[in-house]
Design a protein around this motif. Structure first.
Motif, mmCIF file in Angstrom:
data_model
loop_
_atom_site.group_PDB
_atom_site.id
_atom_site.type_symbol
_atom_site.label_atom_id
_atom_site.label_comp_id
_atom_site.label_asym_id
_atom_site.label_seq_id
_atom_site.Cartn_x
_atom_site.Cartn_y
_atom_site.Cartn_z
ATOM 1 N N VAL A 226 0.818 -1.362 0.091
ATOM 2 C CA VAL A 226 -0.012 0.063 -0.053
ATOM 3 C C VAL A 226 0.974 1.432 -0.165
ATOM 4 O O VAL A 226 1.901 1.190 0.657
ATOM 5 N N TYR A 236 -3.830 0.994 -3.762
ATOM 6 C CA TYR A 236 -3.208 -0.364 -3.961
ATOM 7 C C TYR A 236 -3.195 -0.530 -5.526
ATOM 8 O O TYR A 236 -3.886 0.075 -6.263
ATOM 9 N N PRO A 258 -7.384 -3.185 -0.651
ATOM 10 C CA PRO A 258 -6.550 -4.272 -1.142
ATOM 11 C C PRO A 258 -7.068 -4.983 -2.173
ATOM 12 O O PRO A 258 -8.273 -5.357 -2.439
#
Length: 275
Positions: A226, A236, A258
Motif C-alpha cells: 500500500v 493499492y 486491497p
C-alpha cells in the motif's frame, strides 16, 4: 802466559733458503665468458628460417599441382519434388486457429478480453477511444517516461492494443497487449525480461518476487504494498506480465482497497487464453 780467551764468538754467516710457500701469489687473469643468450638466439633464428623456407617450398609445390575436383553436390531423395505438385495435391494454408501469426498480424484489438458485465469506462488517463495506444502514451504509464520511451523504441516496438474499465467507485483496470517486430532478444523477449527483472525492487517495482501464472512459461503476477500519502486515500496496485511470441501481456489494477491475488491472476489467465 796463558792465552787470552776470545772476546766474542763470531757466528758464521748462514744464507737463508726460501721455502716453497714463500713464493709470492700471482693474481689470476680474467676468464672471458661467452655472452648469454647468443646460442639461443642463433638456434631460434635457424628454426624460424627453416619453417619459413619449408612453408615457401611447400606452397610452391602445391601451387604447381592441378586442382583436385570436388565431389558432386547432388543428393538422392531430396525433400522437395523435382516438379511442382498438381493444384489438387498442394497442401492448403494452416487454419487461423493453428496459425498464430495470422491472428496476431490482424486487428490486435480483437484479442483483448471483453469488459466485465457492469463495468463502466475508465478514467480519461487510462481510457482510449479506438483501442490503440501510441508509443509515447504507453511510456507515460511508467515513472521514468523518457527512459521507457527509449527502451521500447530500442526493443523494436510495433504497437499496443489496450482495453480499460472501471468497477465500483475506484477500481481501475488496464489491459495492454504490447507487440514488437520480433519475439527474439531484440524485441518482446528483451522487454519482457527487463520488466520482470526490476519488479522485485522496492523502489520501482512491487518489492516482491510475485507468483507464476499457470501455463504462461515465465509469466508472473504481483501485488504491490500500500502507498499512503497525507490527504489522499490509500493506493493499492497489482500487475501481471506474460509473453506469447512477439506480444507482451501487461495488466494493471488500481484501487483504494486491497487487491487480492486471485483478481489479478484470473484476469491474466483469461487474457492468455485469448492469445
Amino acid at each position: 802466559m796463558p792465552a787470552e780467551p776470545p772476546s766474542a764468538a763470531v757466528a758464521p754467516a748462514v744464507t737463508a733458503v726460501p721455502t716453497a710457500t714463500a713464493v709470492p701469489a700471482v693474481p689470476d687473469s680474467p676468464v672471458r665468458r661467452r655472452p648469454r643468450g647468443r646460442t639461443t638466439l642463433l638456434i631460434a633464428a635457424a628454426a624460424l628460417l627453416g619453417i619459413a623456407g619449408g612453408a615457401a617450398v611447400g606452397y610452391g609445390i602445391q601451387a604447381g599441382r592441378a586442382p583436385t575436383p570436388l565431389e558432386a553436390l547432388s543428393q538422392p531423395g531430396l525433400g522437395y519434388p523435382a516438379e511442382p505438385l498438381p493444384a489438387d495435391k498442394v497442401p492448403g494454408p494452416l487454419p487461423v486457429a493453428q496459425d498464430r501469426q495470422v491472428r496476431t498480424d490482424g486487428d490486435l484489438r480483437k484479442l483483448l478480453i471483453d469488459r466485465p458485465k457492469g463495468a463502466g469506462k475508465a478514467e480519461p488517463g487510462l481510457r482510449t477511444d479506438d483501442g490503440w495506444i501510441t508509443l509515447d502514451t504507453y511510456a507515460l504509464t511508467f515513472k521514468s517516461e523518457n527512459y521507457m520511451f527509449e527502451t521500447l523504441a530500442g526493443d523494436d516496438f510495433r504497437r499496443t492494443a489496450s482495453a480499460s474499465w472501471q468497477q465500483g467507485k475506484y477500481r481501475q483496470t488496464l489491459v495492454n497487449l504490447v507487440q514488437f517486430r520480433s519475439a527474439a532478444l531484440l524485441g518482446a523477449e528483451a522487454y519482457f525480461s527487463g520488466q520482470l527483472a526490476y519488479m522485485p525492487s522496492d523502489r520501482e517495482g512491487a518489492g516482491n518476487e510475485g507468483d507464476p501464472i499457470e501455463g504462461s512459461g515465465e509469466g508472473r503476477y504481483f501485488v504491490y504494498g500500500v502507498e499512503r500519502k497525507a490527504g489522499y486515500l490509500p493506493s493499492y496496485k497489482a500487475r501481471a506480465l506474460a509473453r506469447r511470441g512477439d506480444i507482451v501481456l501487461d495488466i494493471h489494477i488500481y484501487d483504494t482497497v486491497p487487491i487480492s491475488k486471485k483478481d489479478i491472476r484470473k484476469l491474466a489467465e483469461r487474457q492468455l487464453e485469448r492469445l
